[in-house]
Design a protein around this motif. Structure first.
Motif, PDB file in Angstrom:
ATOM      1  N   GLY A  54       3.319 -11.984  -2.878  1.00 34.94           N
ATOM      2  CA  GLY A  54       1.884 -11.772  -2.711  1.00 34.94           C
ATOM      3  C   GLY A  54       1.552 -10.289  -2.648  1.00 34.94           C
ATOM      4  O   GLY A  54       1.006  -9.808  -1.658  1.00 34.94           O
ATOM      5  N   PHE A  55       1.840  -9.562  -3.722  1.00 34.00           N
ATOM      6  CA  PHE A  55       1.689  -8.102  -3.684  1.00 34.00           C
ATOM      7  C   PHE A  55       0.242  -7.633  -3.769  1.00 34.00           C
ATOM      8  O   PHE A  55      -0.056  -6.458  -3.562  1.00 34.00           O
ATOM      9  CB  PHE A  55       2.514  -7.435  -4.793  1.00 34.00           C
ATOM     10  CG  PHE A  55       2.203  -7.899  -6.184  1.00 34.00           C
ATOM     11  CD1 PHE A  55       1.043  -7.512  -6.831  1.00 34.00           C
ATOM     12  CD2 PHE A  55       3.086  -8.726  -6.858  1.00 34.00           C
ATOM     13  CE1 PHE A  55       0.759  -7.926  -8.133  1.00 34.00           C
ATOM     14  CE2 PHE A  55       2.819  -9.147  -8.156  1.00 34.00           C
ATOM     15  CZ  PHE A  55       1.648  -8.758  -8.789  1.00 34.00           C
ATOM     16  N   GLY A  56      -0.687  -8.535  -4.097  1.00 33.53           N
ATOM     17  CA  GLY A  56      -2.097  -8.149  -4.109  1.00 33.53           C
ATOM     18  C   GLY A  56      -2.381  -7.059  -5.127  1.00 33.53           C
ATOM     19  O   GLY A  56      -2.007  -7.158  -6.293  1.00 33.53           O
ATOM     20  N   THR A  57      -3.041  -6.001  -4.685  1.00 35.89           N
ATOM     21  CA  THR A  57      -3.393  -4.907  -5.590  1.00 35.89           C
ATOM     22  C   THR A  57      -2.243  -3.929  -5.810  1.00 35.89           C
ATOM     23  O   THR A  57      -2.417  -2.928  -6.489  1.00 35.89           O
ATOM     24  CB  THR A  57      -4.612  -4.143  -5.060  1.00 35.89           C
ATOM     25  OG1 THR A  57      -4.315  -3.642  -3.748  1.00 35.89           O
ATOM     26  CG2 THR A  57      -5.837  -5.042  -4.993  1.00 35.89           C
ATOM     27  N   GLY A  58      -1.084  -4.213  -5.231  1.00 38.55           N
ATOM     28  CA  GLY A  58       0.111  -3.413  -5.510  1.00 38.55           C
ATOM     29  C   GLY A  58       0.237  -2.138  -4.709  1.00 38.55           C
ATOM     30  O   GLY A  58       1.048  -1.269  -5.053  1.00 38.55           O
ATOM     31  N   GLU A  59      -0.506  -2.019  -3.626  1.00 35.29           N
ATOM     32  CA  GLU A  59      -0.482  -0.780  -2.859  1.00 35.29           C
ATOM     33  C   GLU A  59       0.891  -0.486  -2.254  1.00 35.29           C
ATOM     34  O   GLU A  59       1.286   0.675  -2.118  1.00 35.29           O
ATOM     35  CB  GLU A  59      -1.526  -0.833  -1.735  1.00 35.29           C
ATOM     36  CG  GLU A  59      -2.960  -0.929  -2.207  1.00 35.29           C
ATOM     37  CD  GLU A  59      -3.432   0.343  -2.887  1.00 35.29           C
ATOM     38  OE1 GLU A  59      -2.989   1.432  -2.474  1.00 35.29           O
ATOM     39  OE2 GLU A  59      -4.234   0.242  -3.824  1.00 35.29           O
ATOM     40  N   LEU A  60       1.619  -1.526  -1.870  1.00 39.90           N
ATOM     41  CA  LEU A  60       2.905  -1.316  -1.204  1.00 39.90           C
ATOM     42  C   LEU A  60       4.061  -1.154  -2.184  1.00 39.90           C
ATOM     43  O   LEU A  60       5.111  -0.596  -1.830  1.00 39.90           O
ATOM     44  CB  LEU A  60       3.193  -2.493  -0.269  1.00 39.90           C
ATOM     45  CG  LEU A  60       4.245  -2.292   0.826  1.00 39.90           C
ATOM     46  CD1 LEU A  60       3.843  -1.192   1.777  1.00 39.90           C
ATOM     47  CD2 LEU A  60       4.482  -3.590   1.586  1.00 39.90           C
ATOM     48  N   LEU A  61       3.897  -1.606  -3.412  1.00 37.97           N
ATOM     49  CA  LEU A  61       5.004  -1.606  -4.377  1.00 37.97           C
ATOM     50  C   LEU A  61       5.612  -0.221  -4.608  1.00 37.97           C
ATOM     51  O   LEU A  61       6.847  -0.084  -4.618  1.00 37.97           O
ATOM     52  CB  LEU A  61       4.539  -2.212  -5.705  1.00 37.97           C
ATOM     53  CG  LEU A  61       4.308  -3.727  -5.707  1.00 37.97           C
ATOM     54  CD1 LEU A  61       3.628  -4.161  -7.000  1.00 37.97           C
ATOM     55  CD2 LEU A  61       5.625  -4.479  -5.509  1.00 37.97           C
ATOM     56  N   PRO A  62       4.825   0.851  -4.820  1.00 38.10           N
ATOM     57  CA  PRO A  62       5.442   2.165  -5.025  1.00 38.10           C
ATOM     58  C   PRO A  62       6.263   2.633  -3.822  1.00 38.10           C
ATOM     59  O   PRO A  62       7.311   3.259  -3.994  1.00 38.10           O
ATOM     60  CB  PRO A  62       4.240   3.094  -5.258  1.00 38.10           C
ATOM     61  CG  PRO A  62       3.149   2.196  -5.727  1.00 38.10           C
ATOM     62  CD  PRO A  62       3.353   0.914  -4.984  1.00 38.10           C
ATOM     63  N   LYS A  63       5.802   2.316  -2.622  1.00 38.97           N
ATOM     64  CA  LYS A  63       6.540   2.712  -1.415  1.00 38.97           C
ATOM     65  C   LYS A  63       7.851   1.950  -1.315  1.00 38.97           C
ATOM     66  O   LYS A  63       8.883   2.499  -0.902  1.00 38.97           O
ATOM     67  CB  LYS A  63       5.673   2.480  -0.176  1.00 38.97           C
ATOM     68  CG  LYS A  63       4.398   3.307  -0.145  1.00 38.97           C
ATOM     69  CD  LYS A  63       3.586   3.019   1.101  1.00 38.97           C
ATOM     70  CE  LYS A  63       2.335   3.894   1.185  1.00 38.97           C
ATOM     71  NZ  LYS A  63       1.365   3.595   0.115  1.00 38.97           N
ATOM     72  N   LEU A  64       7.831   0.685  -1.698  1.00 40.55           N
ATOM     73  CA  LEU A  64       9.068  -0.092  -1.709  1.00 40.55           C
ATOM     74  C   LEU A  64      10.023   0.425  -2.775  1.00 40.55           C
ATOM     75  O   LEU A  64      11.235   0.542  -2.540  1.00 40.55           O
ATOM     76  CB  LEU A  64       8.753  -1.569  -1.961  1.00 40.55           C
ATOM     77  CG  LEU A  64       7.986  -2.298  -0.861  1.00 40.55           C
ATOM     78  CD1 LEU A  64       7.570  -3.683  -1.342  1.00 40.55           C
ATOM     79  CD2 LEU A  64       8.819  -2.403   0.402  1.00 40.55           C
ATOM     80  N   ALA A  65       9.490   0.754  -3.947  1.00 39.40           N
ATOM     81  CA  ALA A  65      10.337   1.246  -5.036  1.00 39.40           C
ATOM     82  C   ALA A  65      11.027   2.551  -4.677  1.00 39.40           C
ATOM     83  O   ALA A  65      12.136   2.834  -5.154  1.00 39.40           O
ATOM     84  CB  ALA A  65       9.489   1.423  -6.299  1.00 39.40           C
TER      85      ALA A  65
END
Length: 219
Positions: A54-65
């Motif tokens: 449930g990544f939504g708008t993807g705000e957390l994805l770069p921080k996880l990457a």
């Protein structure tokens, strides 16, 4: 009942034609603390492979990457995929994003070291979702040389942030009744039973974030 249906309808719109306003609405509802609430998940990332459910708008994805070798996102909403892809493109990032239901995730067994879900919808607590999460997580080692080694390596973990948010100063809630509040003892027991039945060893904690306490489940 009418208010509940209206709330559900509004949430559905935020994951569809109003997805462009999701971050703004979240910022307003959280009194500007949305990014900090969501970032509570980051210290719990372990291992090189992480899936955000449930990544939504993807705000957390770069921080996880930035913390992992492999970051994968899963979300059912086409509108959220569009929002996340635009964000990643602006940052020059390309990450695998999968459109699928959390109750039937198209990944092999034991594919991830950490699963993360922040402020998820109720589907995250469905038995089928929890069974899928257990299936996807890395197994603990079958042989350990000591109890200490076993504690250091427990296999993969599921991290859910935002099942509840409460004020650190309870008196504030009298004039800003916007948040879920901390679950009752009975609700905590029900949550614990849900995760235990699915094969997890859950820990439920409150993390301080400014004037709030954000609930975290580590399983």
């Amino acid at each position: 009942m009418i208010l509940r249906r209206l709330y559900g309808w509004a949430c559905e719109r935020l994951y569809a034609e109003l997805a462009w306003s999701y971050n703004l609405v979240s910022w307003l509802v959280s009194l500007g603390w949305w990014d900090q609430w969501r970032a509570v998940a980051l210290p719990y990332v372990q291992g090189p492979r992480v899936l955000e459910i449930g990544f939504g708008t993807g705000e957390l994805l770069p921080k996880l990457a930035a913390r992992t070798v492999l970051t994968v996102g899963l979300d059912l909403s086409p509108a959220m995929h569009d929002q996340a892809l635009r964000k990643l493109a602006r940052l020059g990032l390309t990450l695998p994003l999968v459109q699928a239901r959390a109750q039937a995730m198209p990944f092999a067994d034991h594919s991830f070291d950490t699963l993360i879900a922040t402020f998820p919808a109720p589907y995250i607590l469905e038995s089928t979702t929890l069974a899928e999460c257990a299936r996807l997580l890395a197994l603990p080692p079958t042989v350990t040389s000591s109890a200490i080694a076993a504690q250091r390596r427990r296999g993969g973990q599921l991290v859910i942030v935002g099942l509840w948010v409460d004020f650190a100063q309870p008196q504030w809630a009298r004039w800003l009744p916007l948040f879920y509040g901390r679950p009752s003892v009975a609700a905590i027991e029900r949550l614990t039973d849900l995760f235990t039945t699915a094969g997890f060893c859950p820990t439920l904690v409150d993390r301080p974030v400014g004037p709030f306490r954000v609930g975290v489940v580590i399983a």
